[in-house]
Motif scaffolding. Structure first.
Motif, PDB file in Angstrom:
ATOM      1  N   PHE A 109       0.828  -1.209   0.000  1.00  0.00           N
ATOM      2  CA  PHE A 109       0.000   0.000   0.000  1.00  0.00           C
ATOM      3  C   PHE A 109       0.864   1.262   0.000  1.00  0.00           C
ATOM      4  CE2 PHE A 109      -2.187   3.358   2.397  1.00  0.00           C
ATOM      5  CZ  PHE A 109      -3.310   3.538   1.585  1.00  0.00           C
ATOM      6  N   LEU A 110       1.895   1.270   0.842  1.00  0.00           N
ATOM      7  CA  LEU A 110       2.743   2.452   0.969  1.00  0.00           C
ATOM      8  C   LEU A 110       3.659   2.637  -0.243  1.00  0.00           C
ATOM      9  CD1 LEU A 110       3.770   2.169   4.744  1.00  0.00           C
ATOM     10  CD2 LEU A 110       2.007   3.642   3.726  1.00  0.00           C
ATOM     11  N   ASN A 111       4.027   1.527  -0.904  1.00  0.00           N
ATOM     12  CA  ASN A 111       4.932   1.592  -2.057  1.00  0.00           C
ATOM     13  C   ASN A 111       4.236   1.083  -3.318  1.00  0.00           C
ATOM     14  OD1 ASN A 111       7.658   2.212  -0.557  1.00  0.00           O
ATOM     15  ND2 ASN A 111       6.763   0.505   0.556  1.00  0.00           N
ATOM     16  N   SER A 112       2.979   1.473  -3.476  1.00  0.00           N
ATOM     17  CA  SER A 112       2.176   0.951  -4.584  1.00  0.00           C
ATOM     18  C   SER A 112       2.785   1.278  -5.948  1.00  0.00           C
ATOM     19  CB  SER A 112       0.753   1.509  -4.498  1.00  0.00           C
ATOM     20  OG  SER A 112       0.768   2.928  -4.510  1.00  0.00           O
ATOM     21  N   LYS A 113       3.390   2.455  -6.072  1.00  0.00           N
ATOM     22  CA  LYS A 113       3.984   2.843  -7.352  1.00  0.00           C
ATOM     23  C   LYS A 113       5.143   1.925  -7.717  1.00  0.00           C
ATOM     24  CE  LYS A 113       5.790   6.863  -9.853  1.00  0.00           C
ATOM     25  NZ  LYS A 113       6.113   8.308  -9.764  1.00  0.00           N
ATOM     26  N   PRO A 180      -6.296  -2.775 -24.083  1.00  0.00           N
ATOM     27  CA  PRO A 180      -5.097  -1.960 -23.823  1.00  0.00           C
ATOM     28  C   PRO A 180      -3.867  -2.818 -23.546  1.00  0.00           C
ATOM     29  CG  PRO A 180      -6.472  -2.039 -21.867  1.00  0.00           C
ATOM     30  CD  PRO A 180      -7.241  -2.740 -22.953  1.00  0.00           C
ATOM     31  N   PRO A 181      -2.663  -2.272 -23.748  1.00  0.00           N
ATOM     32  CA  PRO A 181      -1.432  -2.999 -23.390  1.00  0.00           C
ATOM     33  C   PRO A 181      -1.317  -3.139 -21.875  1.00  0.00           C
ATOM     34  CG  PRO A 181      -0.933  -0.749 -24.038  1.00  0.00           C
ATOM     35  CD  PRO A 181      -2.378  -0.965 -24.337  1.00  0.00           C
ATOM     36  N   CYS A 182      -0.641  -4.181 -21.441  1.00  0.00           N
ATOM     37  CA  CYS A 182      -0.635  -4.523 -20.016  1.00  0.00           C
ATOM     38  C   CYS A 182       0.250  -3.652 -19.107  1.00  0.00           C
ATOM     39  CB  CYS A 182      -0.247  -5.987 -19.839  1.00  0.00           C
ATOM     40  SG  CYS A 182      -1.629  -7.121 -20.161  1.00  0.00           S
ATOM     41  N   PRO A 183       1.491  -3.294 -19.503  1.00  0.00           N
ATOM     42  CA  PRO A 183       2.351  -2.556 -18.554  1.00  0.00           C
ATOM     43  C   PRO A 183       1.702  -1.337 -17.923  1.00  0.00           C
ATOM     44  CG  PRO A 183       3.656  -3.324 -20.400  1.00  0.00           C
ATOM     45  CD  PRO A 183       2.232  -3.654 -20.732  1.00  0.00           C
ATOM     46  N   PRO A 184       1.100  -0.412 -18.707  1.00  0.00           N
ATOM     47  CA  PRO A 184       0.462   0.740 -18.046  1.00  0.00           C
ATOM     48  C   PRO A 184      -0.752   0.352 -17.215  1.00  0.00           C
ATOM     49  CG  PRO A 184       0.007   0.770 -20.403  1.00  0.00           C
ATOM     50  CD  PRO A 184       1.035  -0.284 -20.175  1.00  0.00           C
ATOM     51  N   VAL A 185      -1.489  -0.677 -17.644  1.00  0.00           N
ATOM     52  CA  VAL A 185      -2.662  -1.132 -16.891  1.00  0.00           C
ATOM     53  C   VAL A 185      -2.240  -1.689 -15.531  1.00  0.00           C
ATOM     54  CG1 VAL A 185      -4.547  -2.809 -16.832  1.00  0.00           C
ATOM     55  CG2 VAL A 185      -4.041  -1.586 -18.948  1.00  0.00           C
ATOM     56  N   ILE A 186      -1.152  -2.468 -15.531  1.00  0.00           N
ATOM     57  CA  ILE A 186      -0.664  -3.061 -14.284  1.00  0.00           C
ATOM     58  C   ILE A 186      -0.197  -1.973 -13.328  1.00  0.00           C
ATOM     59  CG2 ILE A 186       1.120  -4.540 -13.278  1.00  0.00           C
ATOM     60  CD1 ILE A 186       1.009  -6.199 -15.864  1.00  0.00           C
ATOM     61  N   GLU A 187       0.580  -1.027 -13.846  1.00  0.00           N
ATOM     62  CA  GLU A 187       1.064   0.065 -12.990  1.00  0.00           C
ATOM     63  C   GLU A 187      -0.097   0.884 -12.445  1.00  0.00           C
ATOM     64  OE1 GLU A 187       4.305   2.456 -14.358  1.00  0.00           O
ATOM     65  OE2 GLU A 187       5.150   0.845 -15.590  1.00  0.00           O
ATOM     66  N   SER A 188      -1.065   1.168 -13.290  1.00  0.00           N
ATOM     67  CA  SER A 188      -2.219   1.953 -12.864  1.00  0.00           C
ATOM     68  C   SER A 188      -3.043   1.206 -11.823  1.00  0.00           C
ATOM     69  CB  SER A 188      -3.095   2.287 -14.075  1.00  0.00           C
ATOM     70  OG  SER A 188      -4.264   2.964 -13.693  1.00  0.00           O
ATOM     71  N   PHE A 189      -3.152  -0.114 -11.988  1.00  0.00           N
ATOM     72  CA  PHE A 189      -3.944  -0.911 -11.053  1.00  0.00           C
ATOM     73  C   PHE A 189      -3.364  -0.824  -9.647  1.00  0.00           C
ATOM     74  CE2 PHE A 189      -4.577  -4.870  -8.716  1.00  0.00           C
ATOM     75  CZ  PHE A 189      -5.956  -4.991  -8.747  1.00  0.00           C
ATOM     76  N   ALA A 194      -4.617   0.683  -4.674  1.00  0.00           N
ATOM     77  CA  ALA A 194      -3.743   0.240  -3.586  1.00  0.00           C
ATOM     78  C   ALA A 194      -4.529  -0.258  -2.376  1.00  0.00           C
ATOM     79  CB  ALA A 194      -2.792   1.371  -3.188  1.00  0.00           C
ATOM     80  N   PRO A 195      -5.631   0.419  -1.982  1.00  0.00           N
ATOM     81  CA  PRO A 195      -6.416  -0.096  -0.844  1.00  0.00           C
ATOM     82  C   PRO A 195      -6.986  -1.489  -1.110  1.00  0.00           C
ATOM     83  CG  PRO A 195      -6.978   2.188  -1.258  1.00  0.00           C
ATOM     84  CD  PRO A 195      -6.135   1.733  -2.417  1.00  0.00           C
ATOM     85  N   MET A 198      -4.172  -3.976  -0.631  1.00  0.00           N
ATOM     86  CA  MET A 198      -3.940  -4.194   0.789  1.00  0.00           C
ATOM     87  C   MET A 198      -5.072  -5.015   1.405  1.00  0.00           C
ATOM     88  SD  MET A 198      -3.090  -1.462   3.848  1.00  0.00           S
ATOM     89  CE  MET A 198      -4.724  -0.715   3.841  1.00  0.00           C
ATOM     90  N   GLY A 199      -6.302  -4.754   0.956  1.00  0.00           N
ATOM     91  CA  GLY A 199      -7.437  -5.531   1.445  1.00  0.00           C
ATOM     92  C   GLY A 199      -7.325  -7.008   1.093  1.00  0.00           C
ATOM     93  N   TRP A 200      -6.757  -7.298  -0.073  1.00  0.00           N
ATOM     94  CA  TRP A 200      -6.538  -8.694  -0.486  1.00  0.00           C
ATOM     95  C   TRP A 200      -5.569  -9.378   0.476  1.00  0.00           C
ATOM     96  CZ3 TRP A 200      -8.185 -12.537  -3.506  1.00  0.00           C
ATOM     97  CH2 TRP A 200      -7.303 -13.588  -3.797  1.00  0.00           C
ATOM     98  N   PHE A 201      -4.467  -8.691   0.790  1.00  0.00           N
ATOM     99  CA  PHE A 201      -3.501  -9.245   1.732  1.00  0.00           C
ATOM    100  C   PHE A 201      -4.134  -9.434   3.112  1.00  0.00           C
ATOM    101  CE2 PHE A 201      -0.370  -7.711  -1.364  1.00  0.00           C
ATOM    102  CZ  PHE A 201       0.560  -8.741  -1.340  1.00  0.00           C
ATOM    103  N   LEU A 202      -4.878  -8.433   3.565  1.00  0.00           N
ATOM    104  CA  LEU A 202      -5.490  -8.510   4.889  1.00  0.00           C
ATOM    105  C   LEU A 202      -6.580  -9.578   4.931  1.00  0.00           C
ATOM    106  CD1 LEU A 202      -5.736  -4.732   5.873  1.00  0.00           C
ATOM    107  CD2 LEU A 202      -3.963  -6.393   6.468  1.00  0.00           C
ATOM    108  N   GLY A 203      -7.277  -9.780   3.810  1.00  0.00           N
ATOM    109  CA  GLY A 203      -8.291 -10.827   3.753  1.00  0.00           C
ATOM    110  C   GLY A 203      -7.678 -12.215   3.916  1.00  0.00           C
TER     111      GLY A 203
END
Length: 237
Positions: A109-113, A180-189, A194-195, A198-203
């Motif tokens: 979450f803190l380093n999502s970029k 769309p191409p994947c690299p920008p989609v992945i980075e944007s996701f 980010a929340p 983090m929710g996936w990890f916490l779940g």
């Protein structure tokens, strides 16, 4: 050995949860080993240039898969055989994994970029090698996971080969041109959601906490059953 109602329910729940962990761990470990020892990807681990994200990603996949599989085996062994030592080791390992899971979620979450860039780099490495090597089954599975999860396909400016299109999300002929191409989609996701990440990890951590609680209750019920005298000893003949 007879268990009370709560102990028996926790035993069943624990077995089910560990079956889920076991299946997930086995699939992750199998895919990681396949990528690691595939004839087309084995060379990535012998060099340290431009494939760092791939090496780290595959290594994490194998380590996490192996840990999940080990924890699942210990948990099911302890639950089915009603072994308190096995349940104790299972609980200890799971507590460590919970701490790591929560820490990973917070850091993601803190380093999502940065996480988005690393995942994008991992995808790009797999994609380019898949194209250059004219396809590899293990890489195809990895690309399909990315493509279907993110709703994207390929890289910017790249021409999708027919064998690459087979890994893209299912769509009509014309709609495929709008994927769309994947690299920008992945980075944007990872940056925009980010929340959710983090929710996936916490779940997952919450499911592990549930397993720890069930393991503790079951271990207590087993101890209580062993310490209690047989019912017939209360009668005087």
């Amino acid at each position: 050995m007879g268990l009370d109602g709560c102990g028996y329910c926790c035993k069943i729940i624990l077995i089910i949860i560990n079956i889920i962990f076991g299946i997930a761990g086995f699939l992750m470990l199998a895919l990681g080993l396949w990528l690691r020892f595939s004839s087309q990807t084995r060379g990535f681990f012998e060099i340290d240039l431009n494939t760092q994200q791939f090496v780290i990603g595959v290594t994490l996949l194998m380590v996490i898969g192996a840990l999940l599989l080990l924890v699942a085996l210990l948990g099911d062994c302890g639950a089915c055989s009603e072994s308190r030592p096995a349940l104790g080791v299972f609980t200890g390992l799971l507590v460590v994994m919970i701490v790591l899971e929560v820490t990973a979620g917070v850091l993601a979450f803190l380093n999502s970029k940065e996480v988005g860039k690393q995942m994008s780099g991992f995808y790009s490495t797999v994609y380019l090698q898949y194209v250059n090597k004219n396809g590899d089954a293990s890489m195809a599975i990895t690309l399909k996971i990315f493509h279907n999860a993110m709703g994207c396909c390929g890289v910017a400016g790249g021409v999708l080969e027919p064998f690459v299109q087979e890994t893209c999300p299912e769509a009509s002929f014309f709609k495929k041109f709008g994927i769309p191409p994947c690299p920008p989609v992945i980075e944007s996701f990872f940056q925009d959601k980010a929340p959710l990440v983090m929710g996936w990890f916490l779940g997952i951590a919450a499911l592990m906490v549930c397993a720890v609680v069930c393991s503790s209750v079951l271990a207590s019920a087993i101890k209580k059953g062993r310490d209690s005298p047989p019912s017939y000893s209360n009668y005087v003949y």
